[in-house]
Design an enzyme around this catalytic site. Structure first.
Site, PDB file in Angstrom:
ATOM      1  N   LEU A 206      24.507  28.881 -16.123  1.00  0.00           N
ATOM      2  CA  LEU A 206      25.445  29.712 -16.900  1.00  0.00           C
ATOM      3  C   LEU A 206      25.972  28.895 -18.068  1.00  0.00           C
ATOM      4  CD1 LEU A 206      27.888  31.093 -14.167  1.00  0.00           C
ATOM      5  CD2 LEU A 206      26.255  32.459 -15.471  1.00  0.00           C
ATOM      6  N   HIS A 207      25.909  29.415 -19.260  1.00  0.00           N
ATOM      7  CA  HIS A 207      26.583  28.706 -20.358  1.00  0.00           C
ATOM      8  C   HIS A 207      26.954  29.598 -21.535  1.00  0.00           C
ATOM      9  CE1 HIS A 207      22.605  28.852 -22.139  1.00  0.00           C
ATOM     10  NE2 HIS A 207      23.120  28.497 -23.292  1.00  0.00           N
ATOM     11  N   ARG A 208      26.588  30.892 -21.484  1.00  0.00           N
ATOM     12  CA  ARG A 208      26.911  31.756 -22.635  1.00  0.00           C
ATOM     13  C   ARG A 208      28.428  31.913 -22.718  1.00  0.00           C
ATOM     14  NH1 ARG A 208      21.755  32.204 -23.759  1.00  0.00           N
ATOM     15  NH2 ARG A 208      22.490  31.058 -25.551  1.00  0.00           N
TER      16      ARG A 208
END
Ligand code: UD1
Ligand code: UDP
Length: 439
Positions: A206-208
């Site tokens: 996850l990084h958005r």
């Protein structure tokens, strides 16, 4: 030819490495620049090492900051560097702030931009990446679209198909080549992926910012993944780790938090996973290449080819939706194996070679330059017409009409060189004269 390659984050290093290798093979020297957007060894240096690339010639050291800071600070320094080095072409990949800075700095100095992975669209302007890739495409002289669909996206925005080359995605080159290296390394060391061994597990990334900078959204996603009950390995991006710490969010015991992984370790981890849950762009592609079912934790994707191929589903971001859409993938064996068997829509792994050859050929023909169009003999027109007879080729006969797009039985087609048009097909054309258009 003197190319300048700007690669400043982990996915850019990975996806431009096949282009660098292709230049090396052809003895073409290139200038390697990073804006310094990713600076930690775990997001940049380790990728240079794993991919056996040389260190960048220039590091602008822009570091982290707001969208405007990162983009503008890099742009100012890139402009100076481009004036000093006078590259023939600036090569960028993808949709980061560094890509936007490079494309804007170069085009305004009239240096042609070559955009690798052009034409991807999520149609979601909340994403900084959607703005970056759209603007970069419109600054570019050469657009390397991975698929026909991305080529059509560009045409629909008014870009000439003559500037678009459908070459596949360099992620296939990188994945196939490096998976072998990763396997050999694992065999030699005998240790498990990233230092530990698992049998059955899921991978989560996850990084958005839309997902991780929104506390409610992030905790909802973590809650859903915790409820899956399966062992989940979560190599965590620093943006996400910072947020978990700030919110004091404690993921379920089934989630193993790990530092971001090196590329070879991550490829092994992904290739042996049961499935992957992710909001990454590149991982959606890698999953379908590696036959690992992908569950995308977003409501949109700029990689719809992965969904159409059957290897990826959009699970959304609401915890209920995530659980409802992930359960069948993990529990319905027919669906699971169908997803696993999805074909790779991103080409044959020779994209880097194609990109190098196209640029070298353009350069040898004097086409790698920017000049103003000459409209003294007519106006540029873009029109939709219906073919009156069978026609062949992208430039139709002696009419001088350039076919931009074909609509055949309601379906859009990209106009490749060997295009054959049936009477009745609808063509979108451009013409620079006003009196030649009778077909
Ligand atoms: C950026 C790109 C994104 C890409 C991703 C690849 C933009 C708008 N975003 O997102 O498209 O998918 O890279 O991973 O260009 N940080 C560190 N160490 C670093 C770099 C960053 O700790 O070396 C932390 C900082 O707290 C920083 C945060 O991560 O504020 C976000 O970094 P940034 O480069 O702004 O965006 P990414 O989320 O990495
Ligand atoms: N990746 C990696 N280690 C990790 C997570 C990802 O090597 O811990 C690689 C992955 O193989 C993929 C790329 O990083 O090629 C994707 O980067 P990211 O998800 O950060 O960016 P995006 O593709 O969304 O732009």
């Amino acid at each position: 030819m003197k190319p300048m390659i700007v690669a400043s984050t982990r996915p850019e290093v990975i996806k431009l490495s096949p282009v660098m290798r292709a230049f090396d093979k052809r003895a073409v020297g290139y200038i390697f620049v990073t804006t310094g957007q990713h600076y930690d060894d775990s997001l940049f240096g380790s990728f240079i090492k794993d991919l056996e690339l040389r260190n960048p010639d220039y590091d602008i050291k822009v570091g982290s900051g707001s969208q405007a800071y990162q983009t503008s600070a890099a742009m100012v320094e890139l402009e100076k560097l481009m004036i000093k080095e006078e590259p023939d072409v600036v090569i960028v990949q993808g949709d980061t702030n560094s890509v936007l800075s490079s494309a804007l700095a170069a085009v305004k100095l009239h240096i042609p931009v070559a955009h690798v992975e052009a034409g991807l669209r999520s149609f979601d302007k909340i994403m900084p990446e959607e703005i970056n890739r759209t603007v970069a495409d419109h600054c570019s002289r050469v657009l390397f679209a991975p698929t026909q669909r991305s080529g059509l996206n560009l045409i629909n925005e008014g870009i000439d198909p003559g500037d678009i080359h459908i070459v596949g995605n360099t992620i296939v080159d990188a994945t196939l080549e490096n998976l072998e290296i990763a396997r050999k390394r694992l065999d030699q060391t005998g240790r498990g992926v990233g230092g530990f061994k698992y049998s059955k597990y899921l991978v989560l990334t996850l990084h958005r910012p839309e997902n991780v900078d929104d506390p409610e959204r992030l905790s909802g996603i973590i809650e859903a993944v915790s409820k899956l009950g399966e062992l989940v390995v979560f190599p965590i991006h620093p943006r996400t780790r910072n947020m978990l710490e700030k919110l004091r969010l404690r993921p379920g015991k089934n989630i193993l938090l790990r530092d971001p992984m090196g590329y070879l370790d991550f490829l092994m981890l992904l290739s042996m996973a049961e499935a992957v849950l992710t909001d990454s762009g590149g991982i959606q592609e890698e999953a379908v290449i590696l036959n690992v079912p992908c569950i995308t934790l977003r409501t949109t994707t700029e990689r719809p080819e992965t969904v159409e191929a059957g290897g990826n589903i959009l699970a959304g971001v609401d915890p209920g939706d995530i659980l409802e859409r992930t359960w069948p993938v993990l529990n319905d064996r027919t669906l699971y194996y169908k997803m696993k068997g999805a074909g790779n829509p991103f080409g044959d792994g020779r994209s880097g070679e194609r990109i190098a050859d196209i640029l070298l050929e353009m350069e040898s023909r004097g086409e790698l330059e920017m000049k103003s169009p000459d409209f003294t003999e007519g106006f540029l027109e873009r029109r939709v017409i219906r073919a009156g007879r069978t026609l062949e080729g992208k430039t139709v006969g002696s009419t001088g009409l350039n076919v931009l797009k074909v609509i055949e039985d309601g379906k859009e087609r990209f106009p490749f060189k060997d295009l054959r048009l049936k009477s009745g097909d609808i063509l979108v054309i451009t013409s620079t004269t006003r009196h030649r258009e009778r077909l």
